[in-house]
Structure formats: structure tokens, C-alpha cells
Design an enzyme around this catalytic site. Sequence first.
Site, short mmCIF file in Angstrom:
data_model
loop_
_atom_site.label_atom_id
_atom_site.label_comp_id
_atom_site.label_asym_id
_atom_site.label_seq_id
_atom_site.Cartn_x
_atom_site.Cartn_y
_atom_site.Cartn_z
N ARG A 248 -21.36 -15.76 -21.78
CA ARG A 248 -20.92 -15.07 -23.02
C ARG A 248 -19.42 -14.77 -22.99
O ARG A 248 -18.76 -14.91 -24.04
CB ARG A 248 -21.76 -13.79 -23.24
CG ARG A 248 -23.14 -14.14 -23.79
CD ARG A 248 -24.08 -12.96 -23.93
NE ARG A 248 -25.36 -13.41 -24.49
CZ ARG A 248 -26.52 -12.79 -24.36
NH1 ARG A 248 -26.60 -11.67 -23.66
NH2 ARG A 248 -27.61 -13.28 -24.91
N GLU A 369 -25.06 -18.09 -28.36
CA GLU A 369 -25.12 -17.32 -27.11
C GLU A 369 -25.53 -15.87 -27.37
O GLU A 369 -25.04 -14.94 -26.74
CB GLU A 369 -23.82 -17.43 -26.32
CG GLU A 369 -23.60 -18.86 -25.87
CD GLU A 369 -23.08 -19.04 -24.47
OE1 GLU A 369 -22.98 -18.06 -23.74
OE2 GLU A 369 -22.79 -20.19 -24.13
N1 CAA Z 1 -30.01 -10.30 -15.76
C1 CAA Z 1 -31.12 -10.33 -14.99
N2 CAA Z 1 -32.37 -10.12 -15.47
C2 CAA Z 1 -32.48 -9.87 -16.79
C3 CAA Z 1 -31.37 -9.82 -17.65
C4 CAA Z 1 -30.09 -10.03 -17.09
N3 CAA Z 1 -28.98 -10.01 -17.83
N4 CAA Z 1 -31.80 -9.54 -18.90
C5 CAA Z 1 -33.12 -9.41 -18.83
N5 CAA Z 1 -33.53 -9.63 -17.56
C6 CAA Z 1 -34.91 -9.56 -17.02
C7 CAA Z 1 -35.48 -8.18 -17.29
O1 CAA Z 1 -35.12 -7.28 -16.27
C8 CAA Z 1 -36.98 -8.49 -17.31
O2 CAA Z 1 -37.47 -8.61 -16.00
P1 CAA Z 1 -38.38 -7.44 -15.33
O3 CAA Z 1 -39.60 -7.33 -16.21
O4 CAA Z 1 -38.68 -7.99 -13.96
O5 CAA Z 1 -37.54 -6.23 -15.33
C9 CAA Z 1 -37.03 -9.87 -17.94
O6 CAA Z 1 -35.75 -10.45 -17.74
C10 CAA Z 1 -37.32 -9.82 -19.41
O7 CAA Z 1 -36.30 -9.06 -20.02
P2 CAA Z 1 -36.48 -8.27 -21.37
O8 CAA Z 1 -37.78 -7.53 -21.33
O9 CAA Z 1 -35.25 -7.50 -21.63
O10 CAA Z 1 -36.66 -9.47 -22.39
P3 CAA Z 1 -36.73 -9.49 -23.97
O11 CAA Z 1 -37.78 -10.43 -24.38
O12 CAA Z 1 -36.74 -8.10 -24.51
O13 CAA Z 1 -35.35 -10.25 -24.36
C11 CAA Z 1 -33.02 -10.43 -24.91
C12 CAA Z 1 -34.10 -9.84 -24.00
C13 CAA Z 1 -31.74 -9.76 -24.46
C14 CAA Z 1 -33.26 -10.16 -26.38
C15 CAA Z 1 -32.94 -11.96 -24.66
O14 CAA Z 1 -34.11 -12.63 -25.16
C16 CAA Z 1 -31.71 -12.60 -25.28
O15 CAA Z 1 -30.63 -12.54 -24.73
N6 CAA Z 1 -31.87 -13.24 -26.47
C17 CAA Z 1 -30.80 -14.06 -27.04
C18 CAA Z 1 -30.91 -15.47 -26.55
C19 CAA Z 1 -29.58 -16.14 -26.47
O16 CAA Z 1 -28.55 -15.55 -26.21
N7 CAA Z 1 -29.60 -17.45 -26.62
C20 CAA Z 1 -28.40 -18.22 -26.47
C21 CAA Z 1 -28.71 -19.63 -26.25
S1 CAA Z 1 -27.38 -20.49 -25.44
C22 CAA Z 1 -26.23 -20.88 -26.61
O17 CAA Z 1 -26.23 -20.39 -27.69
C23 CAA Z 1 -25.15 -21.82 -26.11
C24 CAA Z 1 -24.48 -22.65 -27.11
O18 CAA Z 1 -25.00 -23.08 -28.12
C25 CAA Z 1 -23.10 -23.04 -26.81
#
Ligand code: CAA
Length: 399
Positions: A248, A369
Site C-alpha cells: 500500500r 489495494e
Molecule cells: N497482517 C497480518 N495478519 C492480518 C492482517 C495484517 N495486516 N490483517 C488481518 N490479518 C489476520 C487477522 O489477524 C485474522 O487472523 P486471526 O483470526 O488469526 O487473528 C485474519 O487475518 C482475518 O482478518 P480479519 O478478520 O481482519 O479479516 P476481514 O475479513 O475482516 O478482512 C480486511 C479484513 C482488512 C477488510 C481485508 O479483507 C482487506 O484488506 N480488504 C481489501 C482487499 C484489498 O486491499 N485488495 C487489494 C487487492 S491488490 C490490488 O489492488 C493491486 C493492484 O491492482 C495494483
Amino acid sequence: MATPQHSLDTQDEESLILASVRQLVGQRVAPRAAEIDERGEFPMDLKELFAQNDLLGIPIPTEYGGLGGTFLTYVKVVEEIAKACASSSLIVAVQELGMLPILIGGTEEQKRRYLPKLASGEWIAAYALTESTSGSDAAGSMRTRAERRGDAYVLNGAKIWITHGGLADVVCVFAVTDPRKGPKGISAFIVEKNFKGFQVGKKERKMGIRGSPTVELNFADCIVPAENLLGSEGEGFKVAMKVLDKSRPGIAAQALGIASGALEYATNYAKERVAFGKPIGQHQGVGFMLADMQTEVEAARLLLYEAARKCDEGAPDVTLWAAMAKLKCGDVAMAVTTDAVQVLGGFGYSAEYPVERMMRDAKITQIYEGTQQIQRLVIARALVGRGADAASKGQGTGG
Ligand code: CAA
């Protein structure tokens, strides 16, 4: 490209790299930016140029063929390129995004097999998380399945919005191995383009970053050797999130570069364009706009560089800082480019001038992202825990 022999760890080395990047951008990238946008073609020659100048693996350790530089240097390089051409800056940023799952979650053997070819630019990388029903809700709505059969996994499903997916030699793909386990049932795989059942689908027609092709990827009984499972089963989602913590800031850098490029263009224009007997920048209406734009760009820059330092330190709050940097820089890019178009007036709306392209390019930095709504969700959770879930989640994202 020769494998770099020395790791980069001093400010002097960073200054040398940035000076050389500025020169390359001025001579080779800026003159092509309008044409890259208009033709909507990936500039393979610039990929080669960046590879020859060791820009594709800046924060990758030297033992895996990278430059052994810092994330701070990496974001500054992305920013410099994005000042002239947002599409070209993605060549560096998405190569990093595609390599990070291997660096973060890969075995020693996987790192040695893949990273040197990717860091040198011999191979192109991509990262495939997003699906048609899972953008922001990356874990909960993932449908692509991976089933173990003997010494291989069989992947079925489709990914959308995959930046450079059609060019990539290697794609890190996230898929469900155990649907009962939620995020802990997601695993990551290193998929090579010639694996049976890997297919490149339709290319998106986009508002901006038109020189960075975005495609659908289909997996039809795609056979992936078990040795290409990244780490262990069930670790995929955590790897995906840890990658985003480090990637990010790269998108924030792209956004900051776009904003800086637009600000510089608008400022120069405001010094030259005369109305009512003096340069328009000396009229308060325009001068105060430029003052706000400059202040926002510098504020965003400080936040981004601090987030990049957190990446380098492995700080425990890197998730928070990466999200804040992406949020701030993306919003600043949109606001500053919109104002740059305004400063140029009718010329700003014309494709003859670069600021309309910059405004179109800026928009994606608020979407991919993780949308700005998702960044706020991440920031709020870091502050007050999961109780902040009431914050609205956005829809599409990308990658
Ligand atoms: N580091 C380590 N572990 C993490 C973490 C992090 N940053 N974030 C979450 N986790 C872990 C959590 O601790 C959890 O594990 P435990 O149960 O063992 O604690 C597990 O992952 C699940 O986490 P959440 O319950 O928080 O998951 P969620 O379903 O609520 O989703 C979210 C979290 C932040 C919304 C995530 O789904 C997200 O970031 N969504 C956006 C997706 C995204 O950014 N996509 C981008 C695609 S790439 C792109 O766009 C590139 C391009 O085109 C150039």
C-alpha cells in the site's frame, strides 16, 4: 542485468539512485507518457529500462537477486516515476506486489527459485486476490478453490482486476483450500503462466492507468505442483494482508507522484498565464489554491515516508501506517489533480495537456489495494478494535 553485489544502506546511495531515476524519467518516461495513455499499451521498453537499472527489486535482499535497498528508497523511486507517468510507475510497484508473497511467505527454495528472475525483470510478476464477488471482502467472499490431488493442487475459479496478469510469468494466487475455516482456509500458490489450465481472460477498458493492462484470470482445472503452495495450507490470507501492508505504501507513492507532477505543472502554468494584467498565480483565487495543494502534497509525503520507514523497521503498527499513507496520498492525488485541471481552466480539460490524464490516473489510487473505505476500516480497527466494523466497507478494489 548483473546481480547487484552490494546492499544499499546509506542515504548517499539513495540519492544516487534518485538522481539517476530523475534523469531516466526526464529522458525516457516523460516524453512517452501521453502516448502510453493514448495507445493503452504496456511500455515493455520501459520495463527493460527499469530492469537494466536495477529498479525492479529494490527492497529484495541481495541473496535473492535484489538491490537490498530500503522500502523508503523504493517508494521514492515509484514517486519519481509517477510524477511523469502513473502507468510506468506500476511496472515497479506491481513487480514488488507480485514478489512480496514469495518473500514473506515462501520457503527458502521458493525464494531462490523465483525471486532472482523477478528482481532482475527477466520475469514479470502479478498478485491475484480479487474476484468478481470479493473485492473489499477479500476473505469472506472468495470462491476460487484449490483441491489437493496427489502431489498437486487443482485450481478452479476466476480472478478479476489483475494488474499485469496477462503479461506475468508468475502469479501469486489466493484460493480456498478449506471452505469451513474462513480466512484460515485460504492458501496461496505460485502459478506459472504455462501451468495447464491457466488462462488469461478479458482486458479491462479503464478510465486511467491505461498503459498498465488489467485482466481477468481463469483457472480451469489448473494443475499446480504441491511444491508451489506458498508456505503451508491456511496461511494464505495472512500472507495476502502482510503483503498489502508493504505494498500500500507503493500505491501511496504512486498517488503522491501523480499529485506532485500535477502541482508542478499547474504552478508553472500559473506563473506564465496572464489574466487581468498579471500571472494568474498572483490572483489570490489561484494562488491560495496552489498554496493548499502544496501543503497537502508535503503533508502526504511526510506520512508516506514515515510509513515506509515503519516497513523498513518491521514496526508492529505498520498496518495502521500503511493504511494512513494510502488514504492520505490517494485523497490528495484526487484533490490536487482536480484543482490542477481547474487552474488550467479549459486547457486543463484538454488531452493536449497532461493534467487531465493525471486526474484520470489519480482516481484508481482511491480504489485499488483496498478502497479508501477499507483503509478507514483498517485504521479504525487499529484504534478501537473490531467494534469499528460499523464503518462502511467499499465495494470494488482490484488486484
Ligand atoms: N497482517 C497480518 N495478519 C492480518 C492482517 C495484517 N495486516 N490483517 C488481518 N490479518 C489476520 C487477522 O489477524 C485474522 O487472523 P486471526 O483470526 O488469526 O487473528 C485474519 O487475518 C482475518 O482478518 P480479519 O478478520 O481482519 O479479516 P476481514 O475479513 O475482516 O478482512 C480486511 C479484513 C482488512 C477488510 C481485508 O479483507 C482487506 O484488506 N480488504 C481489501 C482487499 C484489498 O486491499 N485488495 C487489494 C487487492 S491488490 C490490488 O489492488 C493491486 C493492484 O491492482 C495494483
